[in-house]
Design a protein around this motif. Structure first.
Motif, mmCIF file in Angstrom:
data_model
loop_
_atom_site.group_PDB
_atom_site.id
_atom_site.type_symbol
_atom_site.label_atom_id
_atom_site.label_comp_id
_atom_site.label_asym_id
_atom_site.label_seq_id
_atom_site.Cartn_x
_atom_site.Cartn_y
_atom_site.Cartn_z
ATOM 1 N N LYS A 1 35.573 -60.082 -32.001
ATOM 2 C CA LYS A 1 36.010 -60.398 -30.650
ATOM 3 C C LYS A 1 36.933 -61.609 -30.555
ATOM 4 O O LYS A 1 37.834 -61.649 -29.748
ATOM 5 C CB LYS A 1 34.780 -60.704 -29.780
ATOM 6 N N ARG A 2 36.621 -62.649 -31.341
ATOM 7 C CA ARG A 2 37.284 -63.925 -31.115
ATOM 8 C C ARG A 2 37.486 -64.680 -32.406
ATOM 9 O O ARG A 2 36.777 -64.452 -33.382
ATOM 10 C CB ARG A 2 36.396 -64.827 -30.244
ATOM 11 N N LYS A 3 38.421 -65.638 -32.339
ATOM 12 C CA LYS A 3 38.500 -66.630 -33.401
ATOM 13 C C LYS A 3 37.801 -67.886 -32.879
ATOM 14 O O LYS A 3 37.916 -68.212 -31.685
ATOM 15 C CB LYS A 3 39.966 -66.955 -33.711
ATOM 16 N N PHE A 4 37.068 -68.548 -33.768
ATOM 17 C CA PHE A 4 36.316 -69.731 -33.353
ATOM 18 C C PHE A 4 36.710 -70.948 -34.177
ATOM 19 O O PHE A 4 36.957 -70.835 -35.380
ATOM 20 C CB PHE A 4 34.813 -69.505 -33.566
ATOM 21 N N ILE A 5 36.769 -72.089 -33.510
ATOM 22 C CA ILE A 5 36.886 -73.359 -34.222
ATOM 23 C C ILE A 5 35.656 -74.176 -33.843
ATOM 24 O O ILE A 5 35.402 -74.405 -32.662
ATOM 25 C CB ILE A 5 38.163 -74.129 -33.836
ATOM 26 N N ILE A 6 34.890 -74.558 -34.851
ATOM 27 C CA ILE A 6 33.700 -75.370 -34.591
ATOM 28 C C ILE A 6 34.037 -76.822 -34.891
ATOM 29 O O ILE A 6 34.548 -77.124 -35.962
ATOM 30 C CB ILE A 6 32.520 -74.988 -35.518
ATOM 31 N N ALA A 7 33.751 -77.706 -33.950
ATOM 32 C CA ALA A 7 33.796 -79.133 -34.252
ATOM 33 C C ALA A 7 32.354 -79.526 -34.530
ATOM 34 O O ALA A 7 31.512 -79.503 -33.642
ATOM 35 C CB ALA A 7 34.357 -79.924 -33.082
ATOM 36 N N ASP A 8 32.090 -79.822 -35.776
ATOM 37 C CA ASP A 8 30.728 -80.106 -36.211
ATOM 38 C C ASP A 8 30.529 -81.610 -36.196
ATOM 39 O O ASP A 8 31.143 -82.326 -36.970
ATOM 40 C CB ASP A 8 30.560 -79.517 -37.622
ATOM 41 N N THR A 9 29.696 -82.091 -35.269
ATOM 42 C CA THR A 9 29.531 -83.540 -35.138
ATOM 43 C C THR A 9 28.112 -83.933 -35.533
ATOM 44 O O THR A 9 27.168 -83.243 -35.214
ATOM 45 C CB THR A 9 29.790 -84.014 -33.697
ATOM 46 N N PRO A 10 27.993 -85.043 -36.211
ATOM 47 C CA PRO A 10 26.681 -85.483 -36.680
ATOM 48 C C PRO A 10 25.818 -85.988 -35.531
ATOM 49 O O PRO A 10 26.312 -86.430 -34.507
ATOM 50 C CB PRO A 10 27.021 -86.608 -37.641
ATOM 51 N N GLY A 11 24.520 -85.924 -35.723
ATOM 52 C CA GLY A 11 23.604 -86.308 -34.659
ATOM 53 C C GLY A 11 23.206 -87.780 -34.690
ATOM 54 O O GLY A 11 22.889 -88.351 -33.668
ATOM 55 N N HIS A 12 23.231 -88.388 -35.851
ATOM 56 C CA HIS A 12 22.711 -89.751 -35.966
ATOM 57 C C HIS A 12 23.815 -90.803 -35.887
ATOM 58 O O HIS A 12 24.189 -91.258 -34.839
ATOM 59 C CB HIS A 12 21.977 -89.915 -37.301
ATOM 60 N N GLU A 13 24.348 -91.086 -37.060
ATOM 61 C CA GLU A 13 25.279 -92.185 -37.252
ATOM 62 C C GLU A 13 26.531 -92.017 -36.392
ATOM 63 O O GLU A 13 27.113 -90.938 -36.346
ATOM 64 C CB GLU A 13 25.661 -92.182 -38.739
ATOM 65 N N GLN A 14 26.954 -93.049 -35.743
ATOM 66 C CA GLN A 14 28.236 -93.045 -35.020
ATOM 67 C C GLN A 14 28.315 -91.879 -34.039
ATOM 68 O O GLN A 14 29.370 -91.334 -33.779
ATOM 69 C CB GLN A 14 29.406 -92.915 -36.008
ATOM 70 N N TYR A 15 27.156 -91.485 -33.500
ATOM 71 C CA TYR A 15 27.137 -90.245 -32.750
ATOM 72 C C TYR A 15 28.095 -90.233 -31.576
ATOM 73 O O TYR A 15 28.789 -89.257 -31.344
ATOM 74 C CB TYR A 15 25.731 -89.923 -32.270
ATOM 75 N N THR A 16 28.147 -91.339 -30.844
ATOM 76 C CA THR A 16 28.953 -91.306 -29.626
ATOM 77 C C THR A 16 30.422 -91.119 -29.975
ATOM 78 O O THR A 16 31.087 -90.211 -29.470
ATOM 79 C CB THR A 16 28.757 -92.598 -28.813
ATOM 80 N N ARG A 17 30.907 -91.942 -30.862
ATOM 81 C CA ARG A 17 32.301 -91.869 -31.259
ATOM 82 C C ARG A 17 32.650 -90.473 -31.789
ATOM 83 O O ARG A 17 33.654 -89.881 -31.410
ATOM 84 C CB ARG A 17 32.532 -92.936 -32.335
ATOM 85 N N ASN A 18 31.798 -89.940 -32.638
ATOM 86 C CA ASN A 18 32.086 -88.639 -33.214
ATOM 87 C C ASN A 18 31.949 -87.501 -32.215
ATOM 88 O O ASN A 18 32.729 -86.561 -32.211
ATOM 89 C CB ASN A 18 31.177 -88.384 -34.418
ATOM 90 N N MET A 19 30.936 -87.605 -31.357
ATOM 91 C CA MET A 19 30.767 -86.527 -30.384
ATOM 92 C C MET A 19 31.915 -86.502 -29.388
ATOM 93 O O MET A 19 32.375 -85.446 -28.974
ATOM 94 C CB MET A 19 29.445 -86.701 -29.637
ATOM 95 N N ILE A 20 32.359 -87.679 -28.987
ATOM 96 C CA ILE A 20 33.464 -87.740 -28.026
ATOM 97 C C ILE A 20 34.712 -87.153 -28.678
ATOM 98 O O ILE A 20 35.471 -86.399 -28.062
ATOM 99 C CB ILE A 20 33.712 -89.201 -27.577
ATOM 100 N N THR A 21 34.926 -87.476 -29.951
ATOM 101 C CA THR A 21 36.091 -86.938 -30.651
ATOM 102 C C THR A 21 35.993 -85.417 -30.753
ATOM 103 O O THR A 21 36.909 -84.692 -30.373
ATOM 104 C CB THR A 21 36.181 -87.546 -32.069
ATOM 105 N N GLY A 22 34.846 -84.928 -31.251
ATOM 106 C CA GLY A 22 34.693 -83.490 -31.442
ATOM 107 C C GLY A 22 34.689 -82.729 -30.131
ATOM 108 O O GLY A 22 35.199 -81.617 -30.048
ATOM 109 N N GLY A 23 34.125 -83.346 -29.113
ATOM 110 C CA GLY A 23 33.996 -82.656 -27.829
ATOM 111 C C GLY A 23 35.251 -82.696 -26.986
ATOM 112 O O GLY A 23 35.379 -81.941 -26.023
ATOM 113 N N SER A 24 36.197 -83.567 -27.334
ATOM 114 C CA SER A 24 37.370 -83.735 -26.469
ATOM 115 C C SER A 24 38.209 -82.466 -26.386
ATOM 116 O O SER A 24 38.924 -82.268 -25.417
ATOM 117 C CB SER A 24 38.214 -84.925 -26.929
#
Lengths: 302, 674
Positions: B102-125
């Motif tokens: 059905k689709r092509k997917f790109i996963i942004a895989d962000t870690p849960g612990h270390e540097q979580y906010t910075r990484n999640m904001i980057t991956g989620g943007s």
């Protein structure tokens, strides 16, 4: 409303064009590294789209080790001539004078001298502050975290701890004198995307990607093509004509061919989709040790 | 025919099919302990995206550094860099790719612990959707709240809460329902517009790609099915034309083109436009691309515009429509995420990069910092690494912006340190219209902030192209009270069947009959929905699924209001019918299969659509060029074969509904035959 929809390839295309234009706008001396491979062909095609109807506002740079397939060099010259592209070719003159070759010096030393050092020389010589490359995140595990803008210090070194976060489509292109970035506009493309785009857009590629009868010898499980008389044959080795093609192109003594009957692009794609091994498997230099690509990258290889 | 067969038999046809797929970017939030890497590994593995040499390498690695003990440690597929593999933690955003039918997917895989906010904001943007993993044994934890808050801050449109490790809680429905409740209670304080709960076991593969045999009580989609079908086309903003000029193309004196990417909206040749910040009017002379000069272009296309008048336009100019303009100002308020080791210094000159402008500016006020774990607001005088605050910013020259809630690209910016050139902050602009109101309420809502989320983002929902408010207020009228007033217990009767099987005429005849029996009843049919609510949808599978989701949501609302609803939709896919049933579930959804044979359907088809579909003129026609999956256990089976009458069909439905107790009179309202 239903007509306003972009397929995944058109989205990737738009994203790549955005990146290419952004670099042209923010950097003083960009250059596009041109390896002659399919990814380079796509990259150049995207750049032509980005600046149409103008010519590319930067030159192409090919690092010639002296050991590329003859068909690659012929393709390169014709491709650049017919599209009016400004091509620069650089060879590590010192290495060449020393006779560094893939047979006597081992793949590691040879690659280091004729590719990595040569690339750094050419970038220093041209004072380039941004160099486009065709690398993709799906190629290899260590590339999954690579940025679109990969920051390099004045020694062209990559420090995994010192890469900038990339948010939305906002790229931070600020550097100090002497520093540079490597830019990967195809970061989010996969091997299938590249092939499909080549097919869709009718982008020319080197004929070595298609199967043909070629003289090869089998060495350590790899099929090496005897492209010219410099190929050193081991005792008892005798080149035989086999139907083969290449999944990646580089220096002929270091590029493994695969047996194939795919003489057209759709057949190549079909074989790729049914293939059970990734494309880097044919690249002899990656086999040294685990994490080897990462080590090479730190040293300045792409 | 499945794709894998098509590759073998007709590669050109496969390529044509593959080329039409769209793209979904999603992020995964959770830690290794939640089984996140295992989940992604399984998605890649089960969708056959793992090459054998990678798998062989993986098997070697699993023995050397693996944590799984036995078998393949899927997480090793994902942890890219050597250093972090040896440390055993993922410390950065990694991007993965896979494609399904059905689709092509790109996963942004962000870690849960270390540097979580910075990484999640980057991956989620750049994500359209976030998968938040919850360990079924542990429930909604601090990190779940943190991940959800960040997804809400980034305005990620769709959230999947994957309740993982169901195998370790005996696949308990009660446990799932408890966690669903817990999460919903908490998430009501956030800005999450579309939340889907799926019980899974990543380790065992339950409800990841294949439906689980262990959880027959769960009737919703599997994770992959949801990812493949979630409707994302309407997430894009095609209303507000915004074209930030990126680069000026001047091959010679005769051509001057403004190159850029449409971040939102549609532009057409001949459109009158306004250049900001100068405010000068102009007109589009042509849209220039390598592939020709189209009449129109839309977001997110990258094009070049030629304008009628030669006025001073350069990089940093934004082209907009005359009657739909963004804000243009030197000052704005924003939620700012700090991403550098060195804290934010108030009053220091930073570079703010916003669309294609880099402007010098400073943070002039720091209203509060928000604790991402508790959502408490705290008064502070600095922002350190991974902290989020609400700030006022003042630039040295004006930029044109929209609030982040309405326009991601026009409302986001990064902060660059002048000395190090590092990217030190990421900001999301708050809607100005709500800023003053917010100031006033700030003091009086001190107590509310404990539970209250970030006011700025919450209040800006009115400006969005799509309501994003999950805050579910409880109705003060109970379903029982409503049923008593209406004198009936509402439910939905869902008619499924091939085109021209007789669904719609049966639906209307049934409506008449129930009305005559004294019930309050209404019909929603495919043709009416498609002329109104679903006018933006086409007929490809994702669009059809979305149409059914909307139909079911409407049926649910009708039921909520006390009405009996008859829905007549082809609904060819079992999975779509399950989604519909899940939406309507609290009121009861009665599946009726109108199983008229395809031959009879074709005879009833006065428009000749079957014949046209057979000639290939109508795409995705159920029963001909698209599948129709007959229901396996419908409550009633009807047919108009062999001259059977619509009246007889209606009789059969009414008898069934009365016997099963679905048609209940809840008070002594007189039967009102008219």
């Amino acid at each position: 409303m239903q007509g306003y929809h972009l397929t995944h390839l058109r989205q990737l295309e738009a994203e790549s064009i955005h990146i290419i234009r952004e670099v042209a706008a923010e950097f003083e001396r960009p250059v596009m590294l041109y390896s002659i491979g399919k990814d380079s062909s796509v990259l150049v095609h995207l750049a032509r789209k980005a600046f149409h109807p103008s010519k590319l506002p930067f030159p192409l740079l090919h690092i010639d080790t002296g050991w590329k397939f003859k068909a690659m060099i012929a393709f390169r010259d014709e491709f650049c001539r017919s599209h009016g592209l400004d091509l620069l070719v650089h060879t590590n003159a010192e290495g060449k004078a020393q006779g560094i070759n893939p047979f006597d010096h081992g793949s590691k030393h040879y690659t280091d001298t004729m590719k990595t050092v040569a690339l750094k020389q050419a970038l220093d010589l041209g004072k380039y502050d941004a160099a486009f490359g065709g690398a993709r995140r799906d190629e290899e595990k260590s590339r999954a975290k690579e940025r679109v803008y990969s920051f390099r210090d004045r020694f062209h070194q990559w420090d995994p701890k010192n890469q900038r976060p990339e948010l939305w489509n906002l790229y931070n292109g600020r550097i100090k004198p002497g520093e540079s970035i490597r830019v990967f506009p195809l970061s989010n493309w996969t091997e299938l995307d590249v092939w499909q785009y080549v097919h869709l857009e009718g982008i020319p590629i080197v004929p070595l990607y298609l199967a043909a009868k070629r003289p090869v010898v089998e060495r350590d499980g790899a099929l090496i093509m005897v492209d010219d008389e410099r190929m050193r044959l081991h005792p008892g080795e005798k080149p035989t004509e086999r139907m083969v093609r290449f999944r990646t192109l580089g220096c002929y003594p270091l590029s493994g061919a695969i047996e194939s009957t795919a003489t057209s692009l759709p057949e190549v794609i079909k074989e790729m989709l049914l293939a059970r091994d990734s494309e880097r498997q044919g690249r002899v230099i990656d086999f040294d040790q685990d994490g080897s690509m990462e080590l090479k990258k730190r040293e300045g290889y792409f | 025919m499945r794709e894998s067969e098509l590759i073998n038999t007709d590669i050109e046809a496969y390529l044509a099919l593959h080329e039409k797929k769209d793209l979904l970017r999603f992020m995964t939030c959770g830690s290794v302990d939640d089984g996140k890497s295992t989940l992604i590994g399984r998605l890649l593995y089960d969708s056959k995206q793992v090459y054998e040499d990678h798998l062989r390498a993986l098997e070697t690695d699993s023995i050397r550094v693996g944590k799984a003990g036995e078998g393949i440690d899927f997480s090793l597929l994902l942890d890219g860099l050597k250093a972090e593999r040896e440390q055993g933690i993922t410390i950065d955003v990694a991007y993965r790719f896979f494609t399904t039918e059905k689709r092509k997917f790109i996963i942004a895989d962000t870690p849960g612990h270390e540097q979580y906010t910075r990484n999640m904001i980057t991956g989620g943007s750049t994500a359209d959707l976030a998968v938040i993993l919850v360990d079924a044994r542990l429930g909604v934890l601090t990190q779940t709240r943190r991940h959800s808050f960040l997804a809400s801050l980034l305005r990620i449109k769709h959230v999947v809460v994957a309740i993982n490790k169901m195998d370790l809680v005996e696949y308990s429905e009660d446990r799932f329902e408890t966690l669903r409740h817990d999460y919903s209670d908490f998430a009501a304080r956030l800005e999450l517009s579309d939340v889907q709960f799926i019980p899974i076991s990543a380790l065992r593969g339950d409800n990841v790609v294949e439906p689980s045999d262990q959880m027959p009580w769960y009737r919703g989609p599997t994770l992959l099915h949801y990812l493949e079908n979630v409707h994302i086309a309407s997430d894009r903003n095609l209303i507000d034309l915004r074209f930030p000029v990126q680069y000026v193309i001047r091959p010679d004196g005769s051509f001057r083109g403004y190159a850029g990417t449409l971040v939102s909206g549609i532009i057409r040749r001949g459109d009158e436009i306004l250049a900001l910040p100068s405010g000068k009017k102009n007109r589009v002379k042509s849209i220039v691309t390598f592939d020709g000069e189209p009449e129109e272009a839309f977001a997110p296309m990258a094009v070049t515009l030629e304008l009628e008048k030669e006025i001073d336009i350069s990089r940093g100019t934004t082209l907009v429509r005359v009657d739909n303009v963004p804000y243009t100002s030197r000052r704005f308020e924003a939620m700012l995420v700090w991403m550098a080791d060195e804290p934010l210094v108030m009053g220091r000159e930073y570079i703010i990069k916003h669309t294609n402008s880099s402007v010098s500016g400073q943070v002039t006020s720091l209203r509060y910092r928000i604790d991402v774990n508790t959502l408490h607001r705290e008064t502070v005088d600095r922002l350190a690494l991974n902290e989020i605050g609400r700030v006022g910013i003042e630039l040295t020259r004006p930029i044109s912006y929209d609030p982040y809630g309405t326009n991601r690209e026009m409302g986001s910016f990064i902060v660059i340190d002048r000395a190090t050139n590092g990217t030190v902050g990421a900001g999301m602009i708050i809607d100005r219209r709500t800023q003053d109101a917010d100031t006033e309420t700030d003091t009086e809502t001190e107590t509310e902030t404990e539970t209250g989320g970030h006011v700025g983002a919450r209040k800006s929902t009115t400006a969005g192209p799509k309501s994003t408010n999950l805050r579910s207020h409880q109705s003060l009228v109970s379903p029982d009270a409503r049923a008593a007033r209406a004198g009936q217990t509402p439910c939905t009767i869902w008619l499924t069947g091939l085109p021209f099987s007789g669904k719609t005429p049966i639906a209307y005849a049934l409506e008449r009959r129930l009305h005559d029996l004294g019930y309050l009843v209404t019909v929603i049919a495919g043709s009416t929905l498609r002329r109104g609510l679903s006018i933006d949808l086409g007929f490809k599978e994702t669009d059809r699924s979305e149409n059914i989701r909307r139909a079911a949501s409407v049926a649910r609302l009708m039921n909520d209001a006390g009405l009996i609803t008859i829905a007549a939709f082809v609904t060819p896919l079992r999975s779509d019918r399950e989604v519909a049933k899940a939406i309507i579930a609290p009121h009861g959804c009665h599946e009726v299969f109108v199983g008229t044979s395809i031959e009879t359907c074709e005879q009833r088809d006065e428009d000749g659509l079957y014949a046209r579909a057979r000639r290939g003129e109508v795409e995705n026609f159920s029963g001909v060029s698209a599948p129709y999956e007959a229901p396996t256990s419908p409550e009633v089976v009807l047919s108009l074969d062999n001259g059977a009458s619509i009246d007889a069909a209606v009789d059969a439905v009414v008898v069934h509904l009365e016997r099963s107790g679905a048609l209940k009179r809840t008070s002594g309202h007189s039967q009102d035959k008219r």
